[in-house]
Design an enzyme around this catalytic site. Structure first.
Site, PDB file in Angstrom:
ATOM      1  CE  LYS A  60       2.191  54.268-108.067  1.00  0.00           C
ATOM      2  NZ  LYS A  60       2.614  53.055-108.772  1.00  0.00           N
TER       3      LYS A  60
ATOM      4  CE  LYS B 245       2.143  52.843-104.190  1.00  0.00           C
ATOM      5  NZ  LYS B 245       2.547  51.745-105.053  1.00  0.00           N
TER       6      LYS B 245
HETATM    7 ZN   LIG Z   1       4.863  50.777-112.263  1.00  0.00          ZN
END
Ligand SMILES: [Zn+2]
Length: 329
Positions: free
Chosen positions: A201, A254
């Protein structure tokens, strides 16, 4: 064989022909819709930066979930906005926490059986400071304690699974969390519950509108000491490798569109099912262009989803899930 023997346009002549040779397909079953649960009754609070996305009280969330099931969407990703926040984020693992309560309700509703209920695992929606872990202060400086955070996150994952989550999805980016969660899940009798890891991420500007939706903006500092630097492709592969080794069952990439190269590379290297999260900023920027009449909404939406699918995502978490499912029929 070159031109004129080879003419690529032969296979583009009619919609029937184009449809026959299409390489990538979207389907509603492979779309996941994020839901933001808030306290109260009859609450349907619009999020100003995300048109058609709302904070929903449980009664409203049930209606929304039933609609998603009717549309043939694959599942929901649940986030909670608790009534109270505190320094540790105790609401995240409370037995009567906002997501835990919703899961218990959803699991009693037979109309929702076709939806895979995924619960986001993080502390930032529950902590008063808005960070994803335990904050240690040292005068004017602060840092996020890794190992202490992992302990709380593992407790949260187990609590969500006990409440009925079909999948737990850690988004915190602490080191070692997947192994700790697997252990906590197994010890709690949830050895059948898979972990969908947000393995790589990135610290991204595209999360901006989500922080309004989830009321989770950090009150000081930023998240760059735990989320990844957007410049690092090789590091992303190391992050994924570690999570796979620790026992992740699926991966979630992401953001999606600004990181399609990462998605493609991960697809080629790893055999795990892989999803991608088309994040709030990707959604909001498209909507901003729709509002100005600068982009054709349906075509741009479907093309954005197709690009993510083509890059290698098996499923897509998207705020467009309902709209896209309507188009897909
Ligand atoms: Zn978080």
């Amino acid at each position: 064989m070159n031109f004129p023997v080879t003419r690529m346009r032969r296979l583009r002549r009619t919609e029937a022909m184009r449809s026959l040779v299409r390489e990538t397909h979207l389907q509603s079953r492979a779309l996941i819709y994020p839901l933001f649960l808030c306290p109260g009754e009859g609450v349907r609070k619009p999020i100003s930066s995300m048109p058609n996305v709302f904070n929903l009280s449980l009664d409203e969330a049930v209606k929304e979930a039933e609609r998603c099931a009717e549309l043939g969407i694959g599942g929901l990703l649940l986030f909670g906005l608790p009534a109270q926040k505190d320094e540790q984020g105790t609401g995240a693992w409370a037995d009567d926490g906002i997501v835990q309560s919703a899961l218990r309700e959803f699991k009693k509703n037979r109309k929702l059986d076709s939806l895979v209920m995924m619960a986001d695992v993080c502390l930032c929606e529950y902590t008063s400071h808005g960070h994803c872990g335990v904050v240690a202060r040292d005068g004017d400086h602060f840092h996020i304690e890794n190992d202490a955070s992992v302990e709380l996150l593992a407790k949260t994952a187990a609590s969500l699974a006990r409440a009925g989550a079909d999948v737990v999805a850690p988004s915190d980016m602490m080191d070692g969390r997947i192994a700790a969660m697997r252990e906590a899940l197994d010890a709690g009798g949830c050895d059948q519950i898979p972990i969908l890891s947000y393995a790589s991420k990135f610290a991204s500007a595209f999360y901006g509108p989500f922080r309004e939706a989830a009321d989770s903006a950090p009150q000081f500092g930023d998240r760059r000491s735990y989320q990844m630097d957007g410049a690092n492709r090789r590091e992303a592969m190391r992050e994924i490798e570690l999570d796979v080794t620790e026992g992740a069952d699926m991966l979630l990439m992401k953001p999606a569109m600004p990181y399609l190269d990462i998605l493609r590379e991960a697809r080629e290297r790893y055999e795990l099912p892989m999803g991608a999260y088309q994040v709030s900023g990707e959604y909001s920027m498209l909507h901003a262009a729709f509002e100005r009449g600068w982009l054709e909404p349906q075509r741009a939406m479907m093309e954005s989803l197709l690009s993510i699918r083509r890059a290698g995502a098996d499923f897509i978490v998207t705020y467009f899930a309902k709209d896209a499912a309507e188009v897909l029929g």
